[in-house]
Design an enzyme around this catalytic site. Sequence first.
Site, PDB file in Angstrom:
ATOM      1  N   ASP A  10       0.867  -1.172   0.000  1.00  0.00           N
ATOM      2  CA  ASP A  10       0.000   0.000   0.000  1.00  0.00           C
ATOM      3  C   ASP A  10       0.918   1.241   0.000  1.00  0.00           C
ATOM      4  O   ASP A  10       2.104   1.139   0.307  1.00  0.00           O
ATOM      5  CB  ASP A  10      -0.865  -0.036   1.267  1.00  0.00           C
ATOM      6  CG  ASP A  10      -1.615   1.254   1.495  1.00  0.00           C
ATOM      7  OD1 ASP A  10      -2.290   1.711   0.558  1.00  0.00           O
ATOM      8  OD2 ASP A  10      -1.518   1.815   2.612  1.00  0.00           O
ATOM      9  N   ASP A  12      -0.180   5.218   0.762  1.00  0.00           N
ATOM     10  CA  ASP A  12      -0.414   6.244   1.791  1.00  0.00           C
ATOM     11  C   ASP A  12      -0.503   5.617   3.174  1.00  0.00           C
ATOM     12  O   ASP A  12      -1.323   4.726   3.416  1.00  0.00           O
ATOM     13  CB  ASP A  12      -1.696   7.024   1.479  1.00  0.00           C
ATOM     14  CG  ASP A  12      -1.545   7.845   0.214  1.00  0.00           C
ATOM     15  OD1 ASP A  12      -0.579   8.615   0.137  1.00  0.00           O
ATOM     16  OD2 ASP A  12      -2.368   7.692  -0.700  1.00  0.00           O
TER      17      ASP A  12
HETATM   18  C1  XBP Z   1      -5.158   6.329   0.542  1.00  0.00           C
HETATM   19  C2  XBP Z   1      -6.286   7.052  -0.066  1.00  0.00           C
HETATM   20  C3  XBP Z   1      -6.051   8.123  -1.053  1.00  0.00           C
HETATM   21  C4  XBP Z   1      -5.253   9.308  -0.518  1.00  0.00           C
HETATM   22  C5  XBP Z   1      -5.386  10.510  -1.420  1.00  0.00           C
HETATM   23  O1  XBP Z   1      -4.725   5.369  -0.365  1.00  0.00           O
HETATM   24  O2  XBP Z   1      -7.419   6.747   0.239  1.00  0.00           O
HETATM   25  O3  XBP Z   1      -7.294   8.564  -1.465  1.00  0.00           O
HETATM   26  O4  XBP Z   1      -5.732   9.686   0.753  1.00  0.00           O
HETATM   27  O5  XBP Z   1      -5.010  10.213  -2.714  1.00  0.00           O
HETATM   28  P1  XBP Z   1      -3.820   4.073   0.042  1.00  0.00           P
HETATM   29  P2  XBP Z   1      -5.921  10.614  -3.984  1.00  0.00           P
HETATM   30  O6  XBP Z   1      -3.709   3.981   1.535  1.00  0.00           O
HETATM   31  O7  XBP Z   1      -4.558   2.911  -0.570  1.00  0.00           O
HETATM   32  O8  XBP Z   1      -2.482   4.316  -0.610  1.00  0.00           O
HETATM   33  O9  XBP Z   1      -6.340  12.031  -3.785  1.00  0.00           O
HETATM   34  O10 XBP Z   1      -5.026  10.421  -5.164  1.00  0.00           O
HETATM   35  O11 XBP Z   1      -7.087   9.676  -3.975  1.00  0.00           O
HETATM   36 MG    MG Z   2      -2.912   3.238   3.355  1.00  0.00          MG
END
Ligand code: XBP
Ligand code: MG
Length: 255
Positions: A10, A12
Site C-alpha cells: 500500500d 499512503d
Molecule cells: C489512501 C487514499 C487516497 C489518498 C489521497 O490510499 O485513500 O485517497 O488519501 O489520494 P492508500 P488521492 O492507503 O490505498 O495508498 O487524492 O489520489 O485519492
Molecule cells: Mg494506506
Amino acid sequence: MPRLDALLWDVDGTLAETERDGHRVAFNQAFEACGLPWRWDEARYGELLRVTGGKERLHHDIDARADASRDPVERARLVDELHATKNVFYAEIVGQGGIALRKGVRELIDECRDRGVRAGIVTTTSRSNVDALLRAHLGERWAGGFAVVLCGEDVAHKKPSPEAYLRALRELRIGPLQAIAIEDSPAGATAARIAGVPVVVARSAYFAEAAVEGAIAVGPGLGTREGWTPALRREPAPAGRVRLDDVLAWRSRGQ
Ligand code: XBP
Ligand code: MG
C-alpha cells in the site's frame, strides 16, 4: 505453504506518512487556490480518511456543506478541479522530499529484491501521487523495481473492495497465498483479506488505535521488531527492523 512470490505495498500511510502533512495540507492549499474558505484540520481529516479516494473524500465532505452548490454537475466539476489542484500541490510537497519513507520500508524492499521476491504497489491513490512520492525517494526509474503498479484510476471500486488486489494477483499470475500485503489501515487490510492475501498491518499515525481484523500481524511500523502481535523472537536484534524472515514467520503462523 507456497513460496512467497510478491510483497504488495500500500502507499499512503504504509510507504510514507503522506496523509497529515501531505494530502491534507495539499487539499487545504487547493481550497485556498480555488477561493474557498473550507479547511480540514488534523482531526477532521482523520474522520474523512474513513472515505478512501481523494475525490470520494471531497464529495463526502461537500455533500454535508450548506455553502456548497446543490447542482450535482457543478459539484462534480468542483471536485474534479479541487482534486487536480490538490495533486499538483501534493507533488510539490513530496517532490521536495518533504515526506520521508517510513523506517524499515526501503530496507525491506531491497531485501525482497535481493531474495527474489517481487514488489508490487496496490493503492487507492492517484498514479501521479505514487509517481511523485517514489520518484523523490527511489529515483525516476523507480517503476522498474515493481512488477505491478495498481492505482486508484485502475479500479472501479477502491479499497475496502478487493478489486485492486485481485487484479494485482491476476497480473502477477499468482495465487493469493503467494503474496503478502503490507497495509496501514482497516480498509486496506479488509481489501487484502477479502482477496485472500495475508496482510501485515504497520499502523500509521491516523490508524494507531483502529481495530484491525484478520491480519497475520499488527504492529507499530516496519522500523522496529518491538510491539508486534504476534510478537517477534528477540533475535537477531530486538531493536532492529522487521525482516523478510519475520514476515515469513508470521505467514506460517497465520495460515
Ligand atoms: C489512501 C487514499 C487516497 C489518498 C489521497 O490510499 O485513500 O485517497 O488519501 O489520494 P492508500 P488521492 O492507503 O490505498 O495508498 O487524492 O489520489 O485519492
Ligand atoms: Mg494506506
